[in-house]
Design an enzyme around this catalytic site. Sequence first.
Site, PDB file in Angstrom:
ATOM      1  N   PRO A  93       0.810  -1.222   0.000  1.00 27.09           N
ATOM      2  CG  PRO A  93      -0.509  -1.387   1.931  1.00 27.09           C
ATOM      3  CD  PRO A  93       0.515  -2.105   1.126  1.00 27.09           C
ATOM      4  CD  GLU A 120       0.055  -6.858  10.957  1.00 24.29           C
ATOM      5  OE1 GLU A 120       0.558  -8.002  10.929  1.00 24.29           O
ATOM      6  OE2 GLU A 120      -1.159  -6.646  10.929  1.00 24.29           O
ATOM      7  NE  ARG A 158      -7.573  -6.068 -20.571  1.00 26.30           N
ATOM      8  CZ  ARG A 158      -7.957  -5.101 -21.399  1.00 26.30           C
ATOM      9  NH1 ARG A 158      -7.242  -4.010 -21.515  1.00 26.30           N
ATOM     10  NH2 ARG A 158      -9.057  -5.243 -22.114  1.00 26.30           N
ATOM     11  CG  ASP A 173     -10.041  -1.468 -23.137  1.00 25.10           C
ATOM     12  OD1 ASP A 173     -11.045  -1.779 -23.800  1.00 25.10           O
ATOM     13  OD2 ASP A 173      -9.110  -2.249 -22.871  1.00 25.10           O
TER      14      ASP A 173
END
Length: 268
Positions: A93, A120, A158, A173
């Site tokens: 994160p 953690e 992709r 897209d």
Amino acid sequence: MHIDILTLFPEMFGGPFNASILKRAVDQKRISISLHNIRDYTHDRHHTVDDYAYGGGAGMVLKPEPIFEAVEKLKAESGNKESRPLPVILLTPQGRLFCQRIARELSQHSHLILICGHYEGVDERIRQYLVTDEVSIGDYVLSGGELAAMVVVDAVVRLLPGVLGSEASPVDDSHASGLLEYPQYTRPEVYREWSVPEVLLSGNHARIARWRRQQAIQRTLQRRPELLDKANLSLKEAGSIDKLKESGANRGDVVNGYGITSRSQNKP
Ligand code: 6GU
């Protein structure tokens, strides 16, 4: 492209990697993916992958030794001939926010190593001395980097030549052009009194292209106005957006037909 993924939970990847576009890309040998269990690179009796944090505090921290050993082995086997360093990417994160531009950037490499953080955190020396990049997929907390790694792999693969085949193209897209995608319709022409917009049945390709472009801009203005600042718009288009903004067309909640509302800008 070859992708190595280091994880404590290789079994999590079975579903996404064995279906749809990713499976076909593997079957057609356009990509290969190797899953490596970090636990296999431990040497103690208990196969210890994590330990208490120095300085105390709740939660376990991933130990450096197994991850260094695994990555160094993969790097040695890779024999990287590119001028750029082989990307060793930690999913965390704390990483830079993943987006279509980063997917495109990663798709230019022939080999990627992804490390799924868990618990953690990971020992800081992994960040400092082993990884070349850290990536997050959004401002929310996942239990581990595995789901994020799957997201990154899907978005990158992709984009590789031949993976989507000729029937689908990534150019229209959402996000490919910096705009959200225009509305799509298929048969039947009328479903429960709801008709397909007449322009799409007109056969006039120029008119259809103009309508789609205008719909993409309008939709982006309503749902993700901040994207418009970076989108490639013509002067005329930029002018028409200013007009729409003045008319208030971009304001308020996005509402679907079922009364579900959401703010037009997702702020935490
Ligand atoms: Cl890459 N990892 C975790 N644990 N949580 C996340 C994330 C990554 N990206 C968003 N949330």
